[in-house]
Design an enzyme around this catalytic site. Structure first.
Site, PDB file in Angstrom:
ATOM      1  N   HIS A 165       0.843  -1.197   0.000  1.00  0.00           N
ATOM      2  CA  HIS A 165       0.000   0.000   0.000  1.00  0.00           C
ATOM      3  C   HIS A 165       0.876   1.244   0.000  1.00  0.00           C
ATOM      4  CE1 HIS A 165       0.792   0.639   4.215  1.00  0.00           C
ATOM      5  NE2 HIS A 165       0.149  -0.453   4.609  1.00  0.00           N
TER       6      HIS A 165
ATOM      7  N   HIS B 177       3.933   1.486   2.381  1.00  0.00           N
ATOM      8  CA  HIS B 177       5.103   0.716   1.949  1.00  0.00           C
ATOM      9  C   HIS B 177       5.783   1.424   0.780  1.00  0.00           C
ATOM     10  CE1 HIS B 177       2.191  -2.699   3.145  1.00  0.00           C
ATOM     11  NE2 HIS B 177       2.999  -2.512   4.172  1.00  0.00           N
TER      12      HIS B 177
ATOM     13  N   CYS C 279       1.281  -8.057  21.662  1.00  0.00           N
ATOM     14  CA  CYS C 279       0.367  -7.664  20.576  1.00  0.00           C
ATOM     15  C   CYS C 279       0.818  -8.396  19.312  1.00  0.00           C
ATOM     16  CB  CYS C 279       0.380  -6.155  20.340  1.00  0.00           C
ATOM     17  SG  CYS C 279      -0.507  -5.717  18.811  1.00  0.00           S
TER      18      CYS C 279
ATOM     19  N   CYS D 202       1.639  -6.156  16.211  1.00  0.00           N
ATOM     20  CA  CYS D 202       2.988  -5.554  16.259  1.00  0.00           C
ATOM     21  C   CYS D 202       4.070  -6.617  16.294  1.00  0.00           C
ATOM     22  CB  CYS D 202       3.206  -4.741  17.533  1.00  0.00           C
ATOM     23  SG  CYS D 202       2.230  -3.288  17.698  1.00  0.00           S
TER      24      CYS D 202
ATOM     25  N   CYS E 166      -3.164  -2.096  22.881  1.00  0.00           N
ATOM     26  CA  CYS E 166      -1.911  -1.819  22.180  1.00  0.00           C
ATOM     27  C   CYS E 166      -1.907  -0.368  21.719  1.00  0.00           C
ATOM     28  CB  CYS E 166      -1.803  -2.752  20.968  1.00  0.00           C
ATOM     29  SG  CYS E 166      -0.660  -2.139  19.729  1.00  0.00           S
TER      30      CYS E 166
ATOM     31  N   HIS F 245      -2.151  -0.392  17.607  1.00  0.00           N
ATOM     32  CA  HIS F 245      -3.313  -0.977  16.942  1.00  0.00           C
ATOM     33  C   HIS F 245      -4.621  -0.761  17.690  1.00  0.00           C
ATOM     34  CE1 HIS F 245       0.092  -3.042  15.040  1.00  0.00           C
ATOM     35  NE2 HIS F 245      -0.661  -2.952  13.973  1.00  0.00           N
TER      36      HIS F 245
ATOM     37  N   LYS G  78      -4.219   6.937  10.078  1.00  0.00           N
ATOM     38  CA  LYS G  78      -3.397   5.836   9.621  1.00  0.00           C
ATOM     39  C   LYS G  78      -4.239   4.933   8.719  1.00  0.00           C
ATOM     40  CE  LYS G  78      -0.657   2.294  11.389  1.00  0.00           C
ATOM     41  NZ  LYS G  78      -0.503   1.255  12.363  1.00  0.00           N
TER      42      LYS G  78
ATOM     43  N   LYS H 293      -7.343  -1.484   7.141  1.00  0.00           N
ATOM     44  CA  LYS H 293      -8.409  -2.193   6.438  1.00  0.00           C
ATOM     45  C   LYS H 293      -9.753  -1.869   7.081  1.00  0.00           C
ATOM     46  CE  LYS H 293      -5.596  -6.105   5.147  1.00  0.00           C
ATOM     47  NZ  LYS H 293      -5.205  -7.370   5.726  1.00  0.00           N
TER      48      LYS H 293
HETATM   49  N1  MSP Z   1       8.107  -6.350   8.962  1.00  0.00           N
HETATM   50  C1  MSP Z   1       8.300  -5.199   9.781  1.00  0.00           C
HETATM   51  C2  MSP Z   1       9.614  -4.536   9.489  1.00  0.00           C
HETATM   52  C3  MSP Z   1      10.799  -5.413   9.675  1.00  0.00           C
HETATM   53  S1  MSP Z   1      12.250  -4.609   9.201  1.00  0.00           S
HETATM   54  C4  MSP Z   1      13.447  -5.596   9.736  1.00  0.00           C
HETATM   55  C5  MSP Z   1       7.188  -4.198   9.509  1.00  0.00           C
HETATM   56  N2  MSP Z   1       6.544  -4.357   8.363  1.00  0.00           N
HETATM   57  S2  MSP Z   1       5.327  -3.451   7.855  1.00  0.00           S
HETATM   58  O1  MSP Z   1       5.020  -3.938   6.549  1.00  0.00           O
HETATM   59  O2  MSP Z   1       4.289  -3.452   8.810  1.00  0.00           O
HETATM   60  O3  MSP Z   1       5.850  -1.995   7.818  1.00  0.00           O
HETATM   61  C6  MSP Z   1       7.059  -1.734   7.214  1.00  0.00           C
HETATM   62  C7  MSP Z   1       7.332  -0.265   7.153  1.00  0.00           C
HETATM   63  O4  MSP Z   1       6.334   0.382   6.436  1.00  0.00           O
HETATM   64  C8  MSP Z   1       7.428   0.388   8.522  1.00  0.00           C
HETATM   65  O5  MSP Z   1       8.596   1.179   8.528  1.00  0.00           O
HETATM   66  C9  MSP Z   1       6.275   1.294   8.588  1.00  0.00           C
HETATM   67  O6  MSP Z   1       6.585   2.464   9.239  1.00  0.00           O
HETATM   68  C10 MSP Z   1       6.066   1.581   7.097  1.00  0.00           C
HETATM   69  N3  MSP Z   1       4.703   1.983   6.917  1.00  0.00           N
HETATM   70  C11 MSP Z   1       3.600   1.211   6.916  1.00  0.00           C
HETATM   71  N4  MSP Z   1       2.538   2.038   6.771  1.00  0.00           N
HETATM   72  C12 MSP Z   1       2.952   3.320   6.706  1.00  0.00           C
HETATM   73  C13 MSP Z   1       2.369   4.543   6.420  1.00  0.00           C
HETATM   74  N5  MSP Z   1       1.080   4.677   6.293  1.00  0.00           N
HETATM   75  N6  MSP Z   1       3.179   5.608   6.242  1.00  0.00           N
HETATM   76  C14 MSP Z   1       4.537   5.496   6.231  1.00  0.00           C
HETATM   77  N7  MSP Z   1       5.104   4.365   6.486  1.00  0.00           N
HETATM   78  C15 MSP Z   1       4.341   3.317   7.006  1.00  0.00           C
HETATM   79  O7  MSP Z   1       6.982  -3.336  10.320  1.00  0.00           O
END
Ligand code: MSP
Length: 517
Positions: free
Chosen positions: A25, A28, A133, A136, A150, A153, A301, A304
């Site tokens: 999304h 990411h 959690c 997380c 949490c 979340h 944030k 879903k």
């Molecule tokens: N799998 C762990 C990271 C492990 S790294 C060794 C994780 N994954 S995640 O898919 O949930 O999130 C990954 C990254 O995406 C995090 O840095 C998180 O901050 C970033 N983002 C997820 N949603 C986001 C936004 N809406 N805005 C900016 N970044 C965010 O955590």
């Protein structure tokens, strides 16, 4: 180096690895685009770049998502990981590698890291009682909770009691503080460094690094009833992907990493746990961390449950008449929010940026220049020259733009780097308006103005290419330059005057057709 040429400086940057329980999304895409632009910038500096991304595939969260989908966890991960790889391809992400934590090279490296910490006496068996959690994949103490839930979340945490192996993080507080004191500027923006130091000073608790209640993970090498805690496993990707445990030469060349790009929500794992784990194993800590804020949607944030999840691929779809193309989207996420702060994604903001900065400023500059060169210079671009004050000012503006763009990328501030580049675009549009070459007869005066404007377009194509690679290449070709803009170097010494002149300039379709807001 055997050929006698000096070794190029290395530059290794990583994104977090993304959990495969969700499809890619906007959030990411945000972190990944920042990482990609930084990697592209360092390639322009001539560095030997290694840019890594990947997927985080173990742990309870993924096992539960697989159960819900009625698939074995490996099958489930195999179905989602390619969605990330494909999304990055469609967003022109130039990662040099893509690591999946279910790969053999990763398992070997994780076990080696565990063994090294264990042999060093930092991993011990204990009983864990506390709160967890699953979303997380993290433990909490009462004080962390918000209304009993949490803090991230806002969902209930679980009471767990398990015999676990623990990593003795509590032994590392002083060493971490000393390391950070010796490495000021390692975390950008700097206010994040204060947050990390404050957290360490509160006192560090040991953390559990193994599980016995489920099986989806990497077994501990000395006790295979336990699988590795997903964060210990995940963090190790940054070393296993560059050969830790499998390719010592590559590891020696790439580590320590220059920048881990991370979101602010995972700062403790990256800036406290991870360097302590590395110290325990006798490995150097990272050189840097660049911590981004959240990209919110409508002030919230993405989730879903709220139904506000933005799929970046819809916005860049070339067949979508309301889309802004890959470059429009990349430019927006890089330019709109200073890296580090939270940003708010809005469709109006996306279109506004696109129309103002891309269609009106950048697109318009190219189209004006190509039109006047067509009409007054027989379609052949003249070489730059400086005989007037306004030309001198423009050349100065170009050299300022180059210097500032370099400095701002050095601080991992893409929005400010692009601002410095766009300042030059605006100065050039003003230069054209001052000189009004479209009103003059063909001749040396018009040639000078057009040669200088073409020289700026050459520079801007290079400077803007990390953000808008397709457009930069199109500009490069339309002003008649050969080869790939991605193969150019940031001009550090002689900024001005390398547009050779005598090249065919092509107007072509508008680079950025205006969009209705
Ligand atoms: N799998 C762990 C990271 C492990 S790294 C060794 C994780 N994954 S995640 O898919 O949930 O999130 C990954 C990254 O995406 C995090 O840095 C998180 O901050 C970033 N983002 C997820 N949603 C986001 C936004 N809406 N805005 C900016 N970044 C965010 O955590």
């Amino acid at each position: 180096m055997t050929d006698g040429s000096p070794a190029r400086p290395g530059f290794y940057a990583t994104t977090p690895i993304y959990y495969v329980n969700a499809k890619p999304h906007l959030g990411h895409a945000y972190t990944t685009i920042v990482g990609d632009a930084l990697a592209r910038w360092h390639r322009l500096l001539g560095d030997d770049v290694h840019f890594l991304t990947g997927t985080d595939e173990h742990g309870l969260k993924i096992q539960q998502a697989a159960d819900a989908a009625g698939l074995a966890p490996q099958q489930f991960a195999d179905s989602i990981a390619p969605l990330f790889a494909d999304a990055w391809q469609r967003l022109d992400i130039t990662n040099d590698d893509f690591i999946r934590t279910t790969e053999q090279r990763h398992r070997i490296g994780v076990q080696k890291l565990l063994q090294a910490c264990y042999d060093n006496g930092d991993i011990e068996l204990d009983t864990y009682r506390g709160l967890y959690c699953v979303a997380c994949e993290a433990y909490y103490v009462e004080d962390d909770l918000t209304d009993g839930n949490c803090p991230i979340h806002k969902r209930p945490v679980e009471q767990v009691e398990e015999e676990n192996y623990f990593f003795r993080l509590s032994r590392y507080g002083d060493r971490l503080l000393k390391w950070y004191a010796d490495h000021p500027g390692a975390i950008v923006p700097d206010y994040r460094m204060n947050e990390v130091i404050g957290f360490i000073k509160q006192g560090l608790l040991d953390f559990s690094i193994s599980r016995t209640s489920f099986s989806w993970g990497i077994p501990l090498p000395w006790d295979d009833k336990h699988i590795t805690y997903v964060w210990f496993d995940a963090l190790a990707n940054y070393i296993t992907a560059v050969g830790y445990g499998t390719n010592g030469d590559q590891f020696a060349r790439r580590w320590p990493v220059d920048y881990h790009l991370i979101g602010k929500d995972i700062i403790r794992f990256h800036c406290v746990y991870w360097p302590a784990m590395l110290m325990s194993a006798g490995i150097e800590p990272p050189k840097g961390w660049a911590v981004g804020g959240w990209l919110l949607v409508g002030g919230e944030k993405m989730s879903k449950t709220t139904g506000n999840v933005v799929n970046p691929l819809d916005l860049v779809d070339e067949s979508n008449p309301e889309g802004v193309g890959v470059d429009g989207f990349r430019y927006y996420v890089l330019a709109e929010t200073p890296y580090g702060a939270d940003g708010d994604f809005t469709y109006e903001g996306l279109i506004g940026r696109y129309n103002t900065d891309l269609a009106n400023n950048f697109g318009n500059l190219l189209s004006r220049v190509a039109t006047v060169v067509g009409k007054k210079c027989n379609g052949v671009g003249p070489a730059p020259s400086i005989t007037t004050d306004s030309a001198r000012e423009l050349a100065n503006a170009a050299s300022t733009a180059v210097t500032e763009t370099i400095e701002r990328w050095r601080d991992v501030q893409p929005s400010r780097a692009l601002e410095a580049t766009w300042q030059l675009i605006r100065a050039t549009n003003a230069y054209l308006e001052t000189n009004e070459p479209w009103k003059s007869e063909p001749g040396p005066a018009v040639d000078e103005v057009m040669g200088n404007a073409l020289e700026v377009l050459r520079l801007v194509a290079i400077l803007a290419s990390p953000a808008v690679p397709r457009t930069a290449q199109a500009v490069w070709e339309r002003i008649g330059l050969p080869g790939r803009v991605a193969d150019q170097r940031v001009p550090r010494d002689t900024v001005w005057g390398n547009y050779p002149g005598g090249l065919t300039v092509v107007k072509g379709d508008p680079l950025f057709p205006r969009r209705q807001a």
